[in-house]
Design a protein around this motif. Structure first.
Motif, PDB file in Angstrom:
ATOM      1  N   ARG A   7     -19.758  63.627  69.537  1.00 35.10           N
ATOM      2  CA  ARG A   7     -18.748  62.882  70.294  1.00 35.10           C
ATOM      3  C   ARG A   7     -19.327  61.574  70.782  1.00 35.10           C
ATOM      4  O   ARG A   7     -20.528  61.429  70.918  1.00 35.10           O
ATOM      5  CB  ARG A   7     -18.302  63.674  71.522  1.00 35.10           C
ATOM      6  CG  ARG A   7     -17.640  64.954  71.203  1.00 35.10           C
ATOM      7  CD  ARG A   7     -17.303  65.664  72.485  1.00 35.10           C
ATOM      8  NE  ARG A   7     -16.604  66.890  72.173  1.00 35.10           N
ATOM      9  CZ  ARG A   7     -15.478  67.242  72.742  1.00 35.10           C
ATOM     10  NH1 ARG A   7     -14.944  66.494  73.653  1.00 35.10           N
ATOM     11  NH2 ARG A   7     -14.890  68.351  72.398  1.00 35.10           N
ATOM     12  N   LYS A   8     -18.453  60.662  71.116  1.00 38.79           N
ATOM     13  CA  LYS A   8     -18.878  59.416  71.737  1.00 38.79           C
ATOM     14  C   LYS A   8     -19.362  59.714  73.146  1.00 38.79           C
ATOM     15  O   LYS A   8     -18.843  60.586  73.818  1.00 38.79           O
ATOM     16  CB  LYS A   8     -17.724  58.423  71.800  1.00 38.79           C
ATOM     17  CG  LYS A   8     -17.283  57.928  70.456  1.00 38.79           C
ATOM     18  CD  LYS A   8     -16.157  56.938  70.614  1.00 38.79           C
ATOM     19  CE  LYS A   8     -15.608  56.523  69.276  1.00 38.79           C
ATOM     20  NZ  LYS A   8     -14.460  55.639  69.403  1.00 38.79           N
ATOM     21  N   SER A   9     -20.343  58.973  73.570  1.00 41.80           N
ATOM     22  CA  SER A   9     -20.914  59.167  74.893  1.00 41.80           C
ATOM     23  C   SER A   9     -20.113  58.389  75.937  1.00 41.80           C
ATOM     24  O   SER A   9     -19.536  57.349  75.653  1.00 41.80           O
ATOM     25  CB  SER A   9     -22.361  58.681  74.901  1.00 41.80           C
ATOM     26  OG  SER A   9     -22.894  58.721  76.197  1.00 41.80           O
ATOM     27  N   GLN A  10     -20.099  58.910  77.153  1.00 43.33           N
ATOM     28  CA  GLN A  10     -19.471  58.176  78.250  1.00 43.33           C
ATOM     29  C   GLN A  10     -20.394  57.056  78.726  1.00 43.33           C
ATOM     30  O   GLN A  10     -19.966  56.130  79.383  1.00 43.33           O
ATOM     31  CB  GLN A  10     -19.143  59.125  79.397  1.00 43.33           C
ATOM     32  CG  GLN A  10     -18.133  60.189  79.012  1.00 43.33           C
ATOM     33  CD  GLN A  10     -16.824  59.588  78.512  1.00 43.33           C
ATOM     34  OE1 GLN A  10     -16.323  58.626  79.074  1.00 43.33           O
ATOM     35  NE2 GLN A  10     -16.281  60.150  77.461  1.00 43.33           N
ATOM     36  N   ASP A  11     -21.693  57.193  78.420  1.00 42.77           N
ATOM     37  CA  ASP A  11     -22.675  56.155  78.733  1.00 42.77           C
ATOM     38  C   ASP A  11     -22.697  55.188  77.563  1.00 42.77           C
ATOM     39  O   ASP A  11     -23.569  55.203  76.718  1.00 42.77           O
ATOM     40  CB  ASP A  11     -24.053  56.795  78.927  1.00 42.77           C
ATOM     41  CG  ASP A  11     -25.136  55.763  79.118  1.00 42.77           C
ATOM     42  OD1 ASP A  11     -24.868  54.731  79.742  1.00 42.77           O
ATOM     43  OD2 ASP A  11     -26.255  55.990  78.626  1.00 42.77           O
ATOM     44  N   LYS A  12     -21.681  54.327  77.498  1.00 43.22           N
ATOM     45  CA  LYS A  12     -21.540  53.495  76.319  1.00 43.22           C
ATOM     46  C   LYS A  12     -21.844  52.039  76.586  1.00 43.22           C
ATOM     47  O   LYS A  12     -21.594  51.531  77.660  1.00 43.22           O
ATOM     48  CB  LYS A  12     -20.167  53.644  75.702  1.00 43.22           C
ATOM     49  CG  LYS A  12     -19.002  53.438  76.622  1.00 43.22           C
ATOM     50  CD  LYS A  12     -17.720  53.614  75.846  1.00 43.22           C
ATOM     51  CE  LYS A  12     -16.662  54.291  76.655  1.00 43.22           C
ATOM     52  NZ  LYS A  12     -15.442  54.459  75.913  1.00 43.22           N
ATOM     53  N   LYS A  13     -22.404  51.412  75.585  1.00 39.70           N
ATOM     54  CA  LYS A  13     -22.646  49.977  75.628  1.00 39.70           C
ATOM     55  C   LYS A  13     -21.512  49.260  74.896  1.00 39.70           C
ATOM     56  O   LYS A  13     -20.980  48.301  75.395  1.00 39.70           O
ATOM     57  CB  LYS A  13     -23.988  49.623  74.978  1.00 39.70           C
ATOM     58  CG  LYS A  13     -25.165  50.240  75.657  1.00 39.70           C
ATOM     59  CD  LYS A  13     -25.375  49.623  77.010  1.00 39.70           C
ATOM     60  CE  LYS A  13     -26.589  50.238  77.667  1.00 39.70           C
ATOM     61  NZ  LYS A  13     -26.766  49.843  79.019  1.00 39.70           N
ATOM     62  N   ILE A  51     -19.132  50.866  62.550  1.00 41.73           N
ATOM     63  CA  ILE A  51     -17.668  50.811  62.682  1.00 41.73           C
ATOM     64  C   ILE A  51     -17.039  52.112  62.196  1.00 41.73           C
ATOM     65  O   ILE A  51     -16.146  52.664  62.842  1.00 41.73           O
ATOM     66  CB  ILE A  51     -17.107  49.585  61.933  1.00 41.73           C
ATOM     67  CG1 ILE A  51     -17.561  48.311  62.645  1.00 41.73           C
ATOM     68  CG2 ILE A  51     -15.588  49.649  61.853  1.00 41.73           C
ATOM     69  CD1 ILE A  51     -17.296  47.038  61.865  1.00 41.73           C
ATOM     70  N   VAL A  52     -17.522  52.624  61.070  1.00 36.86           N
ATOM     71  CA  VAL A  52     -17.010  53.894  60.546  1.00 36.86           C
ATOM     72  C   VAL A  52     -17.294  55.028  61.535  1.00 36.86           C
ATOM     73  O   VAL A  52     -16.417  55.848  61.805  1.00 36.86           O
ATOM     74  CB  VAL A  52     -17.608  54.196  59.154  1.00 36.86           C
ATOM     75  CG1 VAL A  52     -17.315  55.616  58.724  1.00 36.86           C
ATOM     76  CG2 VAL A  52     -17.108  53.201  58.127  1.00 36.86           C
ATOM     77  N   ALA A  53     -18.490  55.059  62.090  1.00 38.80           N
ATOM     78  CA  ALA A  53     -18.837  56.102  63.067  1.00 38.80           C
ATOM     79  C   ALA A  53     -17.974  55.994  64.313  1.00 38.80           C
ATOM     80  O   ALA A  53     -17.543  57.003  64.871  1.00 38.80           O
ATOM     81  CB  ALA A  53     -20.313  56.002  63.425  1.00 38.80           C
ATOM     82  N   ALA A  54     -17.678  54.773  64.765  1.00 40.83           N
ATOM     83  CA  ALA A  54     -16.830  54.590  65.945  1.00 40.83           C
ATOM     84  C   ALA A  54     -15.409  55.096  65.690  1.00 40.83           C
ATOM     85  O   ALA A  54     -14.766  55.613  66.594  1.00 40.83           O
ATOM     86  CB  ALA A  54     -16.804  53.121  66.341  1.00 40.83           C
ATOM     87  N   ILE A  55     -14.938  54.961  64.477  1.00 42.68           N
ATOM     88  CA  ILE A  55     -13.586  55.420  64.135  1.00 42.68           C
ATOM     89  C   ILE A  55     -13.555  56.936  63.973  1.00 42.68           C
ATOM     90  O   ILE A  55     -12.628  57.594  64.433  1.00 42.68           O
ATOM     91  CB  ILE A  55     -13.081  54.714  62.858  1.00 42.68           C
ATOM     92  CG1 ILE A  55     -12.878  53.233  63.132  1.00 42.68           C
ATOM     93  CG2 ILE A  55     -11.805  55.357  62.342  1.00 42.68           C
ATOM     94  CD1 ILE A  55     -12.636  52.400  61.903  1.00 42.68           C
ATOM     95  N   VAL A  56     -14.582  57.504  63.341  1.00 41.64           N
ATOM     96  CA  VAL A  56     -14.583  58.917  62.993  1.00 41.64           C
ATOM     97  C   VAL A  56     -14.890  59.816  64.205  1.00 41.64           C
ATOM     98  O   VAL A  56     -14.301  60.897  64.331  1.00 41.64           O
ATOM     99  CB  VAL A  56     -15.613  59.181  61.863  1.00 41.64           C
ATOM    100  CG1 VAL A  56     -15.816  60.665  61.641  1.00 41.64           C
ATOM    101  CG2 VAL A  56     -15.161  58.504  60.593  1.00 41.64           C
ATOM    102  N   MET A  57     -15.773  59.385  65.087  1.00 45.11           N
ATOM    103  CA  MET A  57     -16.170  60.222  66.216  1.00 45.11           C
ATOM    104  C   MET A  57     -15.035  60.355  67.216  1.00 45.11           C
ATOM    105  O   MET A  57     -14.262  59.438  67.423  1.00 45.11           O
ATOM    106  CB  MET A  57     -17.412  59.643  66.891  1.00 45.11           C
ATOM    107  CG  MET A  57     -18.645  59.734  66.038  1.00 45.11           C
ATOM    108  SD  MET A  57     -20.066  58.876  66.707  1.00 45.11           S
ATOM    109  CE  MET A  57     -20.438  59.833  68.132  1.00 45.11           C
ATOM    110  N   ASP A  58     -14.983  61.551  67.856  1.00 47.16           N
ATOM    111  CA  ASP A  58     -13.985  61.805  68.909  1.00 47.16           C
ATOM    112  C   ASP A  58     -14.128  60.819  70.022  1.00 47.16           C
ATOM    113  O   ASP A  58     -15.031  60.768  70.727  1.00 47.16           O
ATOM    114  CB  ASP A  58     -14.175  63.204  69.506  1.00 47.16           C
ATOM    115  CG  ASP A  58     -13.530  64.265  68.651  1.00 47.16           C
ATOM    116  OD1 ASP A  58     -12.718  63.940  67.811  1.00 47.16           O
ATOM    117  OD2 ASP A  58     -13.883  65.433  68.891  1.00 47.16           O
TER     118      ASP A  58
END
Length: 58
Positions: A7-13, A51-58
């Motif tokens: 999943r995407k982290s809440q600690d995001k840059k 970009i692909v990872a940002a789209i695919v990850m929850d």
């Protein structure tokens, strides 16, 4: 079936992709960010993969 999820982290840059990958594998997100930077600078495919990872990850 209810194991670890990527999943995407809440600690995001930017999108939280590196933080999420770091949490999943138990690695410091800074190391993941450095790997992405090298992939972008040396191979040119890092940006597309990010970009692909940002789209695919929850």
């Amino acid at each position: 079936m209810y194991g670890k999820r990527l999943r995407k982290s809440q600690d995001k840059k930017i999108f939280g992709v590196c933080g999420g990958i770091g949490e999943y594998f138990g690695i410091d997100p800074v190391i993941i960010r450095l790997i992405w930077l090298v992939a972008i600078c040396c191979f040119g495919t890092g940006l597309l993969l990010y970009i692909v990872a940002a789209i695919v990850m929850d």
